[in-house]
Design an enzyme around this catalytic site. Sequence first.
Site, PDB file in Angstrom:
ATOM      1  N   ARG A 111       0.908  -1.057  -0.135  1.00 36.68           N
ATOM      2  CA  ARG A 111      -0.004  -0.037   0.004  1.00 36.68           C
ATOM      3  C   ARG A 111       0.913   1.292  -0.065  1.00 36.68           C
ATOM      4  NH1 ARG A 111      -5.262   1.115   1.703  1.00 36.68           N
ATOM      5  NH2 ARG A 111      -5.346   3.239   2.673  1.00 36.68           N
ATOM      6  N   ASP A 229     -15.985   8.901  -2.782  1.00 34.90           N
ATOM      7  CA  ASP A 229     -14.811   8.644  -2.094  1.00 34.90           C
ATOM      8  C   ASP A 229     -14.230  10.176  -1.510  1.00 34.90           C
ATOM      9  OD1 ASP A 229     -12.624   7.375  -1.180  1.00 34.90           O
ATOM     10  OD2 ASP A 229     -11.244   7.719  -3.023  1.00 34.90           O
ATOM     11  N   CYS A 269     -15.881   3.608  -0.140  1.00 38.39           N
ATOM     12  CA  CYS A 269     -14.683   2.543  -0.014  1.00 38.39           C
ATOM     13  C   CYS A 269     -14.063   2.993   1.341  1.00 38.39           C
ATOM     14  CB  CYS A 269     -13.808   2.660  -1.054  1.00 38.39           C
ATOM     15  SG  CYS A 269     -13.013   4.489  -1.415  1.00 38.39           S
TER      16      CYS A 269
END
Length: 316
Positions: A111, A229, A269
Amino acid sequence: MTATLHPPVLSGRDFLSSLDLTPQDYRAVMDTAHAMKRGEFRGQKPLDGLTLAMLFEKASLRTRTTFDVAMYQLGGHALTLTNQEIGLGTRERVSDVAQNLERWVDGIMARVYLQSTLIELAQHASVPVINGLSDSLHPVQLLADYQTLEERFGDPRGLKITYIGDGNNMANSHIQMAVLTGADVTICTPVGYEPNGKVLIDALAAGARVTLTSDLEAAVSGAQVLYTDVWISMGQEGEAERKRRAFDGYCVTPQMLDRIDADGIFLHCLPAHYGEEVVPEATEHRKSRVFDQAENRLHAQKALLYHLMADRQPRW
């Protein structure tokens, strides 16, 4: 009676983008994810003896927890490595990190800030590399999203999905999923905040049904799926005030959800910046599937890990 897992279809491959999958690959991963959620393979340990290294340049709740739990449930082990410990590209070259890890672990999930970091990891590691989020794309999130969509609507082909907000990694990933699944995707964002031009052009060239607009009213009305988002991603805090002004009116409210299809759903999300792109009443709305979506990070990623790694032999 416990079901038998189908043979893995992604053995040894990387997953840096949704388009690393074919439609057939996507179907295999989704079918496995649905079956895993139903508990059909409970107790099976197809990744017994295997290890996943998890590299984090960015903070995480869902990505870290779900990959860790997924490896545990599949019989493997997940090892968390923060950037304070590694220093990707600063303390150690990315290529050196990759060539060290490949000798110890069976897969790498990263990530990171830059998609180029993932590409470099994949170029130098002989084990699968998974994109857990980058500046360009967030493909593991989209697997969970589409599992959630399939639970509600079945086949996503032709499904009318409207994404409103910043043209960020999530917008790019929605565009790629239009290529992969045949969904009808509208990206609604203010002028100047559009998604990556190459991602959009490539999708249109591939025949995807993608619409780019700044007409919020038209984009929301009748959508079967409304998705948003955060406007200000990690590392963009300096742009906060400018973005808040630009996105005025784009906040998802219960009133906005009343304008989508009567059987439509709302997705986010997470994490949510309440008062910016969404209000709490929207995530708690009867049309919201936000927390089902978060749960499906576990099931979708468990299926992905199985298909990428299950053919590997334990190192001991």
